[in-house]
Design a protein around this motif. Structure first.
Motif, PDB file in Angstrom:
ATOM      1  N   VAL A  51      23.946   4.602   4.828  1.00 38.89           N
ATOM      2  CA  VAL A  51      22.733   5.376   5.146  1.00 38.89           C
ATOM      3  C   VAL A  51      22.641   6.610   4.251  1.00 38.89           C
ATOM      4  O   VAL A  51      21.561   6.967   3.762  1.00 38.89           O
ATOM      5  CB  VAL A  51      22.726   5.770   6.634  1.00 38.89           C
ATOM      6  N   ALA A  52      23.779   7.266   4.022  1.00 43.61           N
ATOM      7  CA  ALA A  52      23.795   8.440   3.150  1.00 43.61           C
ATOM      8  C   ALA A  52      23.480   8.056   1.706  1.00 43.61           C
ATOM      9  O   ALA A  52      22.767   8.781   1.000  1.00 43.61           O
ATOM     10  CB  ALA A  52      25.151   9.139   3.236  1.00 43.61           C
ATOM     11  N   LEU A  53      24.004   6.913   1.254  1.00 40.53           N
ATOM     12  CA  LEU A  53      23.680   6.449  -0.094  1.00 40.53           C
ATOM     13  C   LEU A  53      22.195   6.173  -0.245  1.00 40.53           C
ATOM     14  O   LEU A  53      21.613   6.402  -1.314  1.00 40.53           O
ATOM     15  CB  LEU A  53      24.476   5.172  -0.409  1.00 40.53           C
ATOM     16  N   GLY A  54      21.579   5.697   0.834  1.00 36.55           N
ATOM     17  CA  GLY A  54      20.147   5.428   0.794  1.00 36.55           C
ATOM     18  C   GLY A  54      19.318   6.665   0.495  1.00 36.55           C
ATOM     19  O   GLY A  54      18.196   6.561  -0.017  1.00 36.55           O
ATOM     20  N   ALA A  55      19.863   7.842   0.806  1.00 33.35           N
ATOM     21  CA  ALA A  55      19.131   9.082   0.549  1.00 33.35           C
ATOM     22  C   ALA A  55      19.139   9.461  -0.918  1.00 33.35           C
ATOM     23  O   ALA A  55      18.181  10.079  -1.409  1.00 33.35           O
ATOM     24  CB  ALA A  55      19.731  10.220   1.382  1.00 33.35           C
ATOM     25  N   THR A  56      20.210   9.099  -1.655  1.00 31.54           N
ATOM     26  CA  THR A  56      20.375   9.635  -3.013  1.00 31.54           C
ATOM     27  C   THR A  56      20.403   8.588  -4.122  1.00 31.54           C
ATOM     28  O   THR A  56      20.225   8.941  -5.287  1.00 31.54           O
ATOM     29  CB  THR A  56      21.679  10.460  -3.092  1.00 31.54           C
ATOM     30  N   MET A  57      20.646   7.321  -3.806  1.00 33.82           N
ATOM     31  CA  MET A  57      20.657   6.299  -4.857  1.00 33.82           C
ATOM     32  C   MET A  57      19.314   6.205  -5.559  1.00 33.82           C
ATOM     33  O   MET A  57      19.233   5.784  -6.718  1.00 33.82           O
ATOM     34  CB  MET A  57      21.038   4.929  -4.279  1.00 33.82           C
ATOM     35  N   ILE A  58      18.258   6.610  -4.865  1.00 32.47           N
ATOM     36  CA  ILE A  58      16.913   6.497  -5.418  1.00 32.47           C
ATOM     37  C   ILE A  58      16.602   7.601  -6.425  1.00 32.47           C
ATOM     38  O   ILE A  58      15.638   7.500  -7.205  1.00 32.47           O
ATOM     39  CB  ILE A  58      15.874   6.520  -4.260  1.00 32.47           C
ATOM     40  N   VAL A  59      17.409   8.679  -6.445  1.00 33.37           N
ATOM     41  CA  VAL A  59      17.096   9.838  -7.294  1.00 33.37           C
ATOM     42  C   VAL A  59      16.888   9.449  -8.759  1.00 33.37           C
ATOM     43  O   VAL A  59      15.876   9.840  -9.362  1.00 33.37           O
ATOM     44  CB  VAL A  59      18.186  10.926  -7.147  1.00 33.37           C
ATOM     45  N   PRO A  60      17.796   8.676  -9.395  1.00 30.04           N
ATOM     46  CA  PRO A  60      17.570   8.324 -10.811  1.00 30.04           C
ATOM     47  C   PRO A  60      16.363   7.414 -11.028  1.00 30.04           C
ATOM     48  O   PRO A  60      15.865   7.301 -12.154  1.00 30.04           O
ATOM     49  CB  PRO A  60      18.864   7.601 -11.213  1.00 30.04           C
ATOM     50  N   ALA A  61      15.897   6.753  -9.963  1.00 30.81           N
ATOM     51  CA  ALA A  61      14.787   5.810 -10.095  1.00 30.81           C
ATOM     52  C   ALA A  61      13.426   6.479  -9.974  1.00 30.81           C
ATOM     53  O   ALA A  61      12.405   5.865 -10.305  1.00 30.81           O
ATOM     54  CB  ALA A  61      14.914   4.716  -9.022  1.00 30.81           C
ATOM     55  N   VAL A  62      13.387   7.721  -9.503  1.00 29.78           N
ATOM     56  CA  VAL A  62      12.105   8.374  -9.218  1.00 29.78           C
ATOM     57  C   VAL A  62      11.193   8.428 -10.447  1.00 29.78           C
ATOM     58  O   VAL A  62      10.002   8.088 -10.349  1.00 29.78           O
ATOM     59  CB  VAL A  62      12.333   9.774  -8.615  1.00 29.78           C
ATOM     60  N   PRO A  63      11.669   8.851 -11.643  1.00 31.32           N
ATOM     61  CA  PRO A  63      10.764   8.860 -12.803  1.00 31.32           C
ATOM     62  C   PRO A  63      10.163   7.487 -13.097  1.00 31.32           C
ATOM     63  O   PRO A  63       8.980   7.374 -13.438  1.00 31.32           O
ATOM     64  CB  PRO A  63      11.668   9.335 -13.953  1.00 31.32           C
ATOM     65  N   GLN A  64      10.971   6.432 -12.955  1.00 34.19           N
ATOM     66  CA  GLN A  64      10.476   5.087 -13.212  1.00 34.19           C
ATOM     67  C   GLN A  64       9.455   4.659 -12.155  1.00 34.19           C
ATOM     68  O   GLN A  64       8.475   3.979 -12.466  1.00 34.19           O
ATOM     69  CB  GLN A  64      11.656   4.114 -13.237  1.00 34.19           C
ATOM     70  N   ILE A  65       9.694   5.068 -10.888  1.00 36.24           N
ATOM     71  CA  ILE A  65       8.746   4.754  -9.812  1.00 36.24           C
ATOM     72  C   ILE A  65       7.406   5.428 -10.069  1.00 36.24           C
ATOM     73  O   ILE A  65       6.334   4.804  -9.955  1.00 36.24           O
ATOM     74  CB  ILE A  65       9.317   5.192  -8.448  1.00 36.24           C
ATOM     75  N   ILE A  66       7.444   6.709 -10.427  1.00 38.42           N
ATOM     76  CA  ILE A  66       6.212   7.454 -10.694  1.00 38.42           C
ATOM     77  C   ILE A  66       5.448   6.823 -11.856  1.00 38.42           C
ATOM     78  O   ILE A  66       4.221   6.668 -11.817  1.00 38.42           O
ATOM     79  CB  ILE A  66       6.549   8.931 -11.006  1.00 38.42           C
ATOM     80  N   GLU A  67       6.185   6.423 -12.905  1.00 40.00           N
ATOM     81  CA  GLU A  67       5.547   5.784 -14.064  1.00 40.00           C
ATOM     82  C   GLU A  67       4.986   4.415 -13.695  1.00 40.00           C
ATOM     83  O   GLU A  67       3.874   4.048 -14.109  1.00 40.00           O
ATOM     84  CB  GLU A  67       6.565   5.649 -15.191  1.00 40.00           C
ATOM     85  N   HIS A  68       5.744   3.642 -12.886  1.00 41.16           N
ATOM     86  CA  HIS A  68       5.308   2.300 -12.506  1.00 41.16           C
ATOM     87  C   HIS A  68       3.988   2.327 -11.737  1.00 41.16           C
ATOM     88  O   HIS A  68       3.103   1.494 -11.972  1.00 41.16           O
ATOM     89  CB  HIS A  68       6.393   1.632 -11.655  1.00 41.16           C
ATOM     90  N   PHE A  69       3.865   3.283 -10.824  1.00 39.94           N
ATOM     91  CA  PHE A  69       2.653   3.371 -10.005  1.00 39.94           C
ATOM     92  C   PHE A  69       1.596   4.294 -10.621  1.00 39.94           C
ATOM     93  O   PHE A  69       0.568   4.569  -9.980  1.00 39.94           O
ATOM     94  CB  PHE A  69       3.001   3.842  -8.592  1.00 39.94           C
ATOM     95  N   ASN A  70       1.870   4.801 -11.821  1.00 40.45           N
ATOM     96  CA  ASN A  70       0.917   5.625 -12.567  1.00 40.45           C
ATOM     97  C   ASN A  70       0.454   6.843 -11.757  1.00 40.45           C
ATOM     98  O   ASN A  70      -0.738   7.140 -11.652  1.00 40.45           O
ATOM     99  CB  ASN A  70      -0.303   4.782 -12.991  1.00 40.45           C
ATOM    100  N   GLU A  71       1.434   7.537 -11.169  1.00 40.35           N
ATOM    101  CA  GLU A  71       1.153   8.750 -10.399  1.00 40.35           C
ATOM    102  C   GLU A  71       1.456   9.980 -11.254  1.00 40.35           C
ATOM    103  O   GLU A  71       2.361   9.965 -12.093  1.00 40.35           O
ATOM    104  CB  GLU A  71       2.009   8.771  -9.129  1.00 40.35           C
ATOM    105  N   HIS A  72       0.694  11.056 -11.015  1.00 40.50           N
ATOM    106  CA  HIS A  72       0.844  12.260 -11.834  1.00 40.50           C
ATOM    107  C   HIS A  72       1.137  13.510 -11.006  1.00 40.50           C
ATOM    108  O   HIS A  72       1.330  14.576 -11.579  1.00 40.50           O
ATOM    109  CB  HIS A  72      -0.424  12.489 -12.664  1.00 40.50           C
ATOM    110  N   SER A  73       1.168  13.390  -9.696  1.00 43.45           N
ATOM    111  CA  SER A  73       1.432  14.551  -8.850  1.00 43.45           C
ATOM    112  C   SER A  73       2.885  14.988  -8.979  1.00 43.45           C
ATOM    113  O   SER A  73       3.811  14.168  -8.966  1.00 43.45           O
ATOM    114  CB  SER A  73       1.120  14.230  -7.384  1.00 43.45           C
ATOM    115  N   ARG A  74       3.114  16.314  -9.067  1.00 46.97           N
ATOM    116  CA  ARG A  74       4.470  16.849  -9.158  1.00 46.97           C
ATOM    117  C   ARG A  74       5.174  16.823  -7.801  1.00 46.97           C
ATOM    118  O   ARG A  74       6.386  17.010  -7.722  1.00 46.97           O
ATOM    119  CB  ARG A  74       4.433  18.292  -9.680  1.00 46.97           C
TER     120      ARG A  74
END
Length: 479
Positions: A51-74
């Motif tokens: 459960v704790a890993l679920g909170a932070t494993m996503i951190v390196p993926a965030v830039p790719q997620i934002i780019e994939h969904f074409n979002e620009h909000s900070r």
């Protein structure tokens, strides 16, 4: 006892009260075989780690997620991470009361199934809104292990042996911020951001199967209530109309018990200055740690030109500090408690000794982290500084959780839930301010603010250690 419960207990002479069959009753979880006890502790510790890993494993993926969904909000980037922690605020409000009315086992079982489903939903997300909602659900149901495992340890392990069990339980929340990002970075670089959620789903499915095979109910009130129901049913079949009740039954109906349990975390916090102060400090320490996790990659990329993979492994500085702190706590806590007990002066406040050292360690760690980055010292120095922050984090939260378990025993799940709710607010909100803090003040001055707050909170922690028993007794109330 309030008026609504009085009629149910008006004539105790007509009731057969069910208790344990002597001090060595094998049904009592405190008397279970050591292998069975530690199988429970280990299984729940693994669950908490995931459960704790679920909170932070996503951190390196965030830039790719934002780019994939074409979002620009900070805001959306940090929100993908912090919304999971927001779920840790909502979940305990429901799950802690359920564990103290329906038992620990059903809560573990159903929340694990829901966590698995919501993680798969994250992997299949068609848009960022769906992903954020699924992350919130995962965080909410995942909070079960964070909230009630301390209570399960209280059910199973005697006071003088809890240090090691609590250290295993704390391993997940402590290692999550350091182990999660490098694991997530490897997955993202190799297979893309969705692979993070698929990997989590596979690991959690295996953990859930292990839980089904290993876990049994540990909450004494629920076990005795079931024994009483079984005896009453058996006697009714024989024509005996006597009433059988658990010795721990306080005469509340199911709805009354749930209502009382639902307000218990709030009551524990608002009516106890000790709990309130510990919860507020926990919110700050947790928020500062998550702020570090969400900004460390920015520091290393901007100031030291680290690659994404190198940034992930740089989080091991926090991990090393966590492990050293956890090792110190595990090897000294029970030994110190046994020594105090032999002297006849043991109180729950004795668990707070590591907490007093945590404030100065966090202060020094954040100060060194910010200024070594500001002055462009060799990259090893800011990473070594994060190790000191990791040790301070372990000392603080290990002491707080141990104290809550020892102070509230059968109601420790509610006490921990109250702490998690408030500290998760800090973990959700403070990282959102990290970008503005460092943009306005720079790495050195921004981290100095965090260090100064940790230092200012330290005298209060010392006061709780020296005068906490008096405050706790003065504001003791019926649960």
């Amino acid at each position: 006892m309030d008026g609504e419960t009085a009629p149910l207990l008006a004539d105790r002479s007509e009731v057969h009260w069910v208790s344990w069959d002597g001090p060595d009753d094998p049904q009592n979880p405190l008397n279970w075989d050591q292998r069975k006890k530690w199988a429970h502790v280990t299984s729940l510790s693994v669950l908490t780690l995931l459960v704790a890993l679920g909170a932070t494993m996503i951190v390196p993926a965030v830039p790719q997620i934002i780019e994939h969904f074409n979002e620009h909000s900070r805001v959306l980037g940090p929100l993908v991470t912090s919304i999971y922690v927001l779920g840790w605020i909502m979940g305990p409000m429901i799950l802690a009361p359920l564990s103290e009315t329906s038992g620990r086992l059903p809560v573990y079982t159903w929340t694990s199934a829901l966590y698995l489903l919501s993680t798969v939903a994250c992997a299949l997300s068609p848009n960022i809104g769906f992903l954020i909602v699924s992350r919130f659900v995962a965080g909410s149901v995942g909070s079960a292990s964070l909230t009630i495992t301390g209570g399960t340890i209280s059910d199973l392990i005697p006071l003088q042996q809890r240090g090691l069990a609590l250290a295993l339980y704390m391993l997940g929340p402590i290692l999550g911020p350091s182990v999660g990002p490098p694991l997530g970075g490897l997955l993202v670089d190799t297979w893309g951001w969705r692979s993070v959620f698929w990997a989590m789903a596979v690991l959690f499915a295996c953990s859930t199967l292990a839980q089904v095979a290993i876990l049994r109910e540990t909450y004494a009130a629920v076990i005795l209530a079931r024994n009483a129901s079984h005896l009453q049913f058996k006697n009714r079949l024989q024509g005996n109309s006597a009433v059988w009740r658990s010795e721990l039954d306080v005469g509340l109906s199911s709805s009354q018990a749930m209502r009382r349990a639902a307000v218990r975390p709030v009551t524990l916090t608002l009516k106890s200055p000790v709990n309130l102060y510990l919860s507020l400090v926990s919110a700050y320490v947790n928020g500062a740690l998550f702020l570090l996790v969400t900004t460390l990659s920015l520091v290393l990329r901007k100031e030291y030109h680290f690659s994404a993979k190198a940034v992930g492994f740089a989080f091991e500085g926090v991990g090393v500090g966590n492990l050293v702190g956890l090792g110190v706590f595990a090897t000294t806590s029970d030994r110190y408690i046994r020594a105090r007990r032999q002297k006849g002066v043991l109180t729950p406040e004795d668990r707070l000794v590591p907490m007093v050292a945590a404030g100065p360690m966090l202060c020094l760690g954040f100060f060194a982290y910010g200024w070594t980055a500001q002055l462009h010292a060799h990259w090893v120095w800011p990473i070594m500084s994060t190790a000191l922050i990791g040790m301070g984090n372990v000392f603080f939260f290990s002491a707080v959780i141990s104290y809550l378990v020892d102070s509230f025993t059968v109601h420790s799940a509610s006490a921990i839930a109250a702490n998690i709710i408030i500290r998760s607010l800090g973990g959700t909100l403070l990282p959102l301010a990290g970008d503005h803090l460092y943009t306005s003040l720079g790495w050195g001055k921004g981290s100095s603010v965090l260090a100064l707050i940790a230092l200012l909170l330290t005298p209060g922690l010392l006061f709780l250690y020296t005068h906490g028993e008096r405050l706790r007794e003065r504001y003791r109330f019926v649960l």
